[in-house]
Structure formats: C-alpha cells, structure tokens
Design a protein around this motif. Structure first.
Motif, PDB file in Angstrom:
ATOM      1  N   GLY A 120      12.734 -29.772  -5.847  1.00 20.66           N
ATOM      2  CA  GLY A 120      13.644 -30.193  -6.919  1.00 20.66           C
ATOM      3  C   GLY A 120      14.027 -28.961  -7.714  1.00 20.66           C
ATOM      4  O   GLY A 120      13.300 -27.957  -7.695  1.00 20.66           O
ATOM      5  N   SER A 121      15.169 -29.008  -8.391  1.00 22.30           N
ATOM      6  CA  SER A 121      15.546 -27.819  -9.159  1.00 22.30           C
ATOM      7  C   SER A 121      14.659 -27.662 -10.390  1.00 22.30           C
ATOM      8  O   SER A 121      14.562 -26.592 -10.981  1.00 22.30           O
ATOM      9  CB  SER A 121      17.027 -27.830  -9.528  1.00 22.30           C
ATOM     10  OG  SER A 121      17.353 -28.978 -10.259  1.00 22.30           O
ATOM     11  N   ASP A 122      13.960 -28.744 -10.769  1.00 21.59           N
ATOM     12  CA  ASP A 122      13.006 -28.638 -11.871  1.00 21.59           C
ATOM     13  C   ASP A 122      11.908 -27.612 -11.574  1.00 21.59           C
ATOM     14  O   ASP A 122      11.401 -26.956 -12.478  1.00 21.59           O
ATOM     15  CB  ASP A 122      12.360 -30.000 -12.157  1.00 21.59           C
ATOM     16  CG  ASP A 122      13.360 -30.986 -12.761  1.00 21.59           C
ATOM     17  OD1 ASP A 122      14.437 -30.552 -13.198  1.00 21.59           O
ATOM     18  OD2 ASP A 122      13.049 -32.185 -12.793  1.00 21.59           O
ATOM     19  N   TYR A 164      19.619 -31.795 -21.139  1.00 18.30           N
ATOM     20  CA  TYR A 164      18.547 -32.183 -20.226  1.00 18.30           C
ATOM     21  C   TYR A 164      17.192 -31.812 -20.835  1.00 18.30           C
ATOM     22  O   TYR A 164      16.965 -30.648 -21.187  1.00 18.30           O
ATOM     23  CB  TYR A 164      18.762 -31.458 -18.907  1.00 18.30           C
ATOM     24  CG  TYR A 164      17.893 -31.894 -17.756  1.00 18.30           C
ATOM     25  CD1 TYR A 164      17.642 -33.235 -17.506  1.00 18.30           C
ATOM     26  CD2 TYR A 164      17.351 -30.948 -16.889  1.00 18.30           C
ATOM     27  CE1 TYR A 164      16.869 -33.628 -16.423  1.00 18.30           C
ATOM     28  CE2 TYR A 164      16.575 -31.325 -15.799  1.00 18.30           C
ATOM     29  CZ  TYR A 164      16.339 -32.664 -15.578  1.00 18.30           C
ATOM     30  OH  TYR A 164      15.574 -33.035 -14.501  1.00 18.30           O
ATOM     31  N   TYR A 171      14.169 -28.746 -19.747  1.00 12.71           N
ATOM     32  CA  TYR A 171      14.055 -27.313 -20.099  1.00 12.71           C
ATOM     33  C   TYR A 171      12.975 -27.144 -21.160  1.00 12.71           C
ATOM     34  O   TYR A 171      12.105 -26.288 -21.054  1.00 12.71           O
ATOM     35  CB  TYR A 171      15.385 -26.753 -20.633  1.00 12.71           C
ATOM     36  CG  TYR A 171      16.607 -27.107 -19.817  1.00 12.71           C
ATOM     37  CD1 TYR A 171      16.595 -26.987 -18.430  1.00 12.71           C
ATOM     38  CD2 TYR A 171      17.785 -27.552 -20.430  1.00 12.71           C
ATOM     39  CE1 TYR A 171      17.717 -27.326 -17.684  1.00 12.71           C
ATOM     40  CE2 TYR A 171      18.905 -27.878 -19.694  1.00 12.71           C
ATOM     41  CZ  TYR A 171      18.872 -27.774 -18.325  1.00 12.71           C
ATOM     42  OH  TYR A 171      19.967 -28.110 -17.585  1.00 12.71           O
ATOM     43  N   CYS A 210      23.973 -26.520 -19.417  1.00 13.39           N
ATOM     44  CA  CYS A 210      24.041 -27.608 -18.453  1.00 13.39           C
ATOM     45  C   CYS A 210      25.490 -28.061 -18.384  1.00 13.39           C
ATOM     46  O   CYS A 210      26.043 -28.534 -19.371  1.00 13.39           O
ATOM     47  CB  CYS A 210      23.134 -28.744 -18.912  1.00 13.39           C
ATOM     48  SG  CYS A 210      22.916 -30.043 -17.702  1.00 13.39           S
ATOM     49  N   ASN A 228      24.032 -33.173 -19.014  1.00 13.50           N
ATOM     50  CA  ASN A 228      23.249 -34.401 -19.080  1.00 13.50           C
ATOM     51  C   ASN A 228      22.611 -34.431 -20.471  1.00 13.50           C
ATOM     52  O   ASN A 228      21.945 -33.479 -20.825  1.00 13.50           O
ATOM     53  CB  ASN A 228      22.174 -34.348 -17.983  1.00 13.50           C
ATOM     54  CG  ASN A 228      21.275 -35.552 -17.969  1.00 13.50           C
ATOM     55  OD1 ASN A 228      21.449 -36.480 -18.740  1.00 13.50           O
ATOM     56  ND2 ASN A 228      20.297 -35.544 -17.093  1.00 13.50           N
ATOM     57  N   ASP A 269      23.122 -24.837 -15.120  1.00 13.30           N
ATOM     58  CA  ASP A 269      22.625 -25.972 -14.351  1.00 13.30           C
ATOM     59  C   ASP A 269      23.804 -26.845 -13.924  1.00 13.30           C
ATOM     60  O   ASP A 269      24.422 -27.517 -14.746  1.00 13.30           O
ATOM     61  CB  ASP A 269      21.628 -26.760 -15.205  1.00 13.30           C
ATOM     62  CG  ASP A 269      20.934 -27.880 -14.423  1.00 13.30           C
ATOM     63  OD1 ASP A 269      21.424 -28.254 -13.343  1.00 13.30           O
ATOM     64  OD2 ASP A 269      19.904 -28.382 -14.907  1.00 13.30           O
ATOM     65  N   ALA A 307      23.842 -29.463 -11.731  1.00 19.81           N
ATOM     66  CA  ALA A 307      23.344 -30.611 -10.960  1.00 19.81           C
ATOM     67  C   ALA A 307      24.461 -31.604 -10.608  1.00 19.81           C
ATOM     68  O   ALA A 307      24.424 -32.248  -9.566  1.00 19.81           O
ATOM     69  CB  ALA A 307      22.228 -31.314 -11.739  1.00 19.81           C
ATOM     70  N   TYR A 308      25.469 -31.715 -11.494  1.00 15.81           N
ATOM     71  CA  TYR A 308      26.524 -32.736 -11.308  1.00 15.81           C
ATOM     72  C   TYR A 308      27.867 -32.145 -10.915  1.00 15.81           C
ATOM     73  O   TYR A 308      28.894 -32.816 -11.005  1.00 15.81           O
ATOM     74  CB  TYR A 308      26.657 -33.555 -12.606  1.00 15.81           C
ATOM     75  CG  TYR A 308      25.376 -34.256 -12.971  1.00 15.81           C
ATOM     76  CD1 TYR A 308      25.019 -35.453 -12.357  1.00 15.81           C
ATOM     77  CD2 TYR A 308      24.497 -33.696 -13.893  1.00 15.81           C
ATOM     78  CE1 TYR A 308      23.820 -36.080 -12.656  1.00 15.81           C
ATOM     79  CE2 TYR A 308      23.289 -34.327 -14.199  1.00 15.81           C
ATOM     80  CZ  TYR A 308      22.968 -35.512 -13.573  1.00 15.81           C
ATOM     81  OH  TYR A 308      21.780 -36.138 -13.873  1.00 15.81           O
ATOM     82  N   THR A 314      21.370 -29.048  -6.900  1.00 23.82           N
ATOM     83  CA  THR A 314      20.351 -29.935  -6.341  1.00 23.82           C
ATOM     84  C   THR A 314      20.964 -30.820  -5.257  1.00 23.82           C
ATOM     85  O   THR A 314      22.182 -31.059  -5.268  1.00 23.82           O
ATOM     86  CB  THR A 314      19.749 -30.818  -7.466  1.00 23.82           C
ATOM     87  OG1 THR A 314      18.778 -31.696  -6.904  1.00 23.82           O
ATOM     88  CG2 THR A 314      20.814 -31.649  -8.175  1.00 23.82           C
ATOM     89  N   SER A 323      19.846 -33.804  -5.122  1.00 24.95           N
ATOM     90  CA  SER A 323      19.408 -35.116  -5.624  1.00 24.95           C
ATOM     91  C   SER A 323      20.538 -36.034  -6.069  1.00 24.95           C
ATOM     92  O   SER A 323      20.326 -37.234  -6.179  1.00 24.95           O
ATOM     93  CB  SER A 323      18.468 -34.940  -6.822  1.00 24.95           C
ATOM     94  OG  SER A 323      17.309 -34.250  -6.459  1.00 24.95           O
ATOM     95  N   LYS A 324      21.716 -35.504  -6.384  1.00 23.62           N
ATOM     96  CA  LYS A 324      22.735 -36.347  -6.993  1.00 23.62           C
ATOM     97  C   LYS A 324      23.863 -36.649  -5.999  1.00 23.62           C
ATOM     98  O   LYS A 324      23.834 -37.672  -5.359  1.00 23.62           O
ATOM     99  CB  LYS A 324      23.254 -35.693  -8.276  1.00 23.62           C
ATOM    100  CG  LYS A 324      22.120 -35.262  -9.254  1.00 23.62           C
ATOM    101  CD  LYS A 324      21.474 -36.441  -9.960  1.00 23.62           C
ATOM    102  CE  LYS A 324      20.096 -36.153 -10.544  1.00 23.62           C
ATOM    103  NZ  LYS A 324      19.994 -35.149 -11.581  1.00 23.62           N
ATOM    104  N   ARG A 346      13.435 -34.224  -2.804  1.00 26.50           N
ATOM    105  CA  ARG A 346      13.048 -33.179  -3.754  1.00 26.50           C
ATOM    106  C   ARG A 346      13.467 -31.796  -3.269  1.00 26.50           C
ATOM    107  O   ARG A 346      12.633 -30.955  -2.928  1.00 26.50           O
ATOM    108  CB  ARG A 346      11.519 -33.205  -4.025  1.00 26.50           C
ATOM    109  CG  ARG A 346      10.904 -34.548  -4.370  1.00 26.50           C
ATOM    110  CD  ARG A 346      11.534 -35.188  -5.583  1.00 26.50           C
ATOM    111  NE  ARG A 346      11.529 -34.311  -6.733  1.00 26.50           N
ATOM    112  CZ  ARG A 346      12.639 -33.997  -7.416  1.00 26.50           C
ATOM    113  NH1 ARG A 346      13.826 -34.492  -7.085  1.00 26.50           N
ATOM    114  NH2 ARG A 346      12.576 -33.197  -8.434  1.00 26.50           N
TER     115      ARG A 346
HETATM  116  C1  LIG Z   1      18.909 -34.567 -12.135  1.00 30.83           C
HETATM  117  C2  LIG Z   1      18.984 -33.234 -12.786  1.00 30.83           C
HETATM  118  C3  LIG Z   1      18.388 -32.109 -12.222  1.00 30.83           C
HETATM  119  C4  LIG Z   1      17.581 -32.170 -11.050  1.00 30.83           C
HETATM  120  O1  LIG Z   1      16.812 -32.403 -10.490  1.00 30.83           O
HETATM  121  P1  LIG Z   1      15.926 -32.300  -9.200  1.00 30.83           P
HETATM  122  O2  LIG Z   1      15.906 -33.673  -8.661  1.00 30.83           O
HETATM  123  O3  LIG Z   1      14.606 -31.804  -9.720  1.00 30.83           O
HETATM  124  O4  LIG Z   1      16.602 -31.310  -8.304  1.00 30.83           O
HETATM  125  C5  LIG Z   1      18.549 -30.885 -12.807  1.00 30.83           C
HETATM  126  N1  LIG Z   1      19.263 -30.748 -13.910  1.00 30.83           N
HETATM  127  C6  LIG Z   1      19.866 -31.791 -14.482  1.00 30.83           C
HETATM  128  C7  LIG Z   1      20.676 -31.585 -15.694  1.00 30.83           C
HETATM  129  C8  LIG Z   1      19.732 -33.068 -13.954  1.00 30.83           C
HETATM  130  O5  LIG Z   1      20.287 -34.106 -14.579  1.00 30.83           O
END
Ligand SMILES: *Cc1c(COP(=O)(O)O)cnc(C)c1O
Length: 365
Positions: A91-93, A118, A121, A167, A171, A196, A198-199, A223, A225-226, A234
């Motif tokens: 995951g990027s987390d 988000y 962080y 971000c 988010n 970031d 992610a979206y 990521t 994930s989305k 992950r």
């Molecule tokens: C969902 C999300 C991530 C990511 O998550 P991973 O599932 O851990 O890759 C990262 N940054 C933001 C802002 C998100 O909303």
C-alpha cells in the motif's frame, strides 16, 4: 530547480550507512540452481498438492521476489517512469511510513500537512515521534484552496520541517491543487514534497511524475487501490529520484509484497482492459450524483470533486449519518473533524447503491 541537489543531506544520519538485508538469493550469482535449501522454507507446496488439478499453481511455500522485478517492469511501462525511480510498498501508506522514518528525526523534525486532508500522514508521523504542523485549507465557494501566505511563512520559519504532504485530488474534500502552486512549493521548500495522487485517474490533471527529473525533492505517490480496483492486494507506488528510492529499498521489509499479490497485479495490469471504461463510468456517475444531491433539502453544499467520492455538507451531518446507518448505508462521517463540520464523505458506488443512497436522503427534511 530545487535547491537541494542531493537528498542524502536530508537523511537521518544513521540511515546513511545502512546496508540492505542480504538474502541468499542476492548472494548467489549463478542461474541454474534447482535445490533451494537456503531460506528455511517448507519444501512441500501444500496447497499445490491439494489443488494440483488447477492450472494456476503458486509456489506458496517459497518466499516472493523481494525486488518485485516483474511487477516494477509492468508499472514502469504503464506509468512511463524509469524502473530505477520506482519503489513498491505494501500500500502507499507503507511508503509514507518509510519516508518519515528515513528523513525525520523523532523529537526534532516535523511534517507539514494542509487539513482537512488524509489522516494517515499525521498518524505515521505521530507513531514515529514526529510533530505535524497544520496549515489549513481555506474553504471558498464549492472548493478549498491552499493558504499560500501562511504556507510560505511556515516554510520560512520552520527549518526543521522535512516533509510537506500535498494530496491532490485531496481526500476528503475531492479538490485538486493547481500545478503552478505545486511548482512554487517545490522551488521554495528545502525539504521533500510528497504529492499523493491516489485519485489521479478520476481527475483531469496530469501526474507530477513527469517532473521527477526537474526536482530532486519531489516524491509522487500512487496506488493500485482505487481506480485499478485492487485495494485487497495492497500495492502502492512511490516515484522519486534514484537516491531516495535506493534508501527506501534498503529500509523496507525484504518481502513487503506477497508473491500472490505480485502475480495477480501483473496479470491484472496486463489484461484488465476495462479499467478506463470503469473509471469513466464512475466519473459520470459522480457528476450525476453531485447534481442530484445539490437539489436535496438536507444538503447544504456539495464540493467540486475530481475523485471517486463526494464531500457533502449537510444541514445536520451527524443526524444524516445516523439515518443512513440505520438504513444500512455506511459513509465516512467527518462531522466531528476540524474544518469538516456537518460533512460526510460519500464514495461513488454502483448505480443501484447510489440510487439507494438518494432514496434515503430524499426523505430527510
Ligand atoms: C486510499 C488512499 C491512499 C492509499 O492507500 P493504499 O491502499 O495504502 O495504497 C493513499 N493516499 C490517499 C489520500 C488515499 O485516500
């Protein structure tokens, strides 16, 4: 061009000399080994034995490739980023956590975030004993913008700020940060700037990964994930200059991504031809949902979104949340979070799910 040409000077001192954990696989130079008695693995692939009539057999008893070479190659092609600039995290987390541990000295260094944003962080910073400085976004009509004056004052007065998180799309608000502002931050901040994304696939903006060669302090997170719909696997992507990536690889747990996740991701990245179609469908549905919500009695404001969710201000956020929950619909309640009064973050679902959401909201006075 960023003032720091060498990110090594930003690393915590003890990290500089860390050698990566060396596996037997790293040390063996040949190519024709067939007997593997080096990793204390179980020699029996139990699942394989049980399900040997299936075509797709994974060596579940063996450790996965710690370099994730095949998946990195696939992501490199897809994103048009050189393999040496790519780190993959659980995951990027995981990338966020590693970056904070690499660069921020507990009790001294700080990160800068722009809430509402988000929450991870700050969570990762706190776990690592690193303070978070907030520079809140300014709400303006149906969107939020960066408080440039306060941000640049903070940059000037906080020499121990090491990492700044942007971000975009953000988010939970769904808005984007203008590229020109990100350029300005990259120029003026002497630390690392994490963008970031992610979206990003739901937005009409272009990735900052194309700027990696211009800014040594730029780090881009994405990521699977989305938009790729692979949250369960992950797999997070971190793109940065070669020095940062090299140290991230030294710090990560060697086998941070399971072999099953690597194989499935490769398969899906190569063969999931309907990804763009689904992304477009979600965007269309998001905009339709946004328009409908704006007409409802219980809704005060719907913020402009370039993500796969809507940030909605209700007349009474907590009350709306409970009514939805009673009807079996779970959304993200941000009502009690600073700068998010009465706001819920609602993910864009399937047509049926969105219709159900609307049918409940329509009946709230
Ligand atoms: C969902 C999300 C991530 C990511 O998550 P991973 O599932 O851990 O890759 C990262 N940054 C933001 C802002 C998100 O909303």
């Amino acid at each position: 061009v960023a003032k720091i040409n060498n990110c090594k000077s930003l690393l915590r001192k003890h990290i500089l000399n860390i050698k990566p954990y060396s596996t037997a696989r790293d040390e063996y130079k040949g190519t024709d080994a067939s007997v593997f008695l080096n990793a204390n693995e179980n020699p029996y692939n139990i699942l394989n034995y049980k399900y040997k009539e299936h075509d797709n057999i994974f060596d579940l008893n063996r450790y996965p490739d710690p370099t994730q070479e095949l998946l990195v190659n696939e992501i490199s092609k897809l994103k048009n980023i050189d393999t040496k600039n790519i780190f993959l995290g659980n995951g990027s987390d995981e990338a966020t956590d590693i970056l904070i541990r690499m660069f921020c000295e507990p009790g001294r260094d700080k990160i800068i975030v722009m809430p509402p944003t988000y929450g991870m962080y700050e969570v990762k910073a706190t776990i690592n004993g690193v303070e978070t400085i907030d520079v809140p976004l300014i709400e303006k009509d149906n969107s939020h913008e960066i408080n440039r004056k306060e941000l640049f004052e903070t940059i000037d007065t906080e020499p121990d700020a090491k990492i700044l998180f942007i971000c975009t799309p953000n988010n939970p608000t769904g808005g984007i940060v203008e590229g020109s502002v990100i350029h300005e931050i990259l120029e003026k901040f002497d630390g690392l700037v994490v963008v970031d994304e992610a979206y990003i696939d739901f937005s009409d903006t272009k990735s900052f990964s194309s700027e990696l060669e211009n800014y040594s302090n730029l780090i881009v997170l994405q990521t699977l994930s989305k938009s790729w719909g692979l949250a369960n696997l992950r797999i997070g992507i971190c793109a940065a200059n070669e020095v940062v990536i090299d140290f991230m690889k030294r710090i990560k747990p060697p086998c941070n991504i399971s072999g099953l996740a690597q194989e499935l991701a490769i398969d899906l990245l190569k063969n999931r031809t309907n990804k763009d179609e689904i992304t477009t469908k979600i965007i269309t549905e998001r905009d339709r949902l946004s328009e409908t919500l704006k007409g409802l009695n219980c809704v005060e404001k719907v913020f402009d979104s370039q993500a796969n969710f809507l940030f909605v201000k209700f007349r009474d956020g907590n009350e709306t949340y409970s009514i939805l929950a009673k009807n079996g619909i779970i959304v993200r309640n941000r009502s009690n979070v600073e700068f998010c009064e009465n706001c819920l973050r609602i993910t864009v679902g399937t047509d049926e799910e969105n219709a159900k959401l609307l049918s409940v909201l329509k009946n709230i006075e």
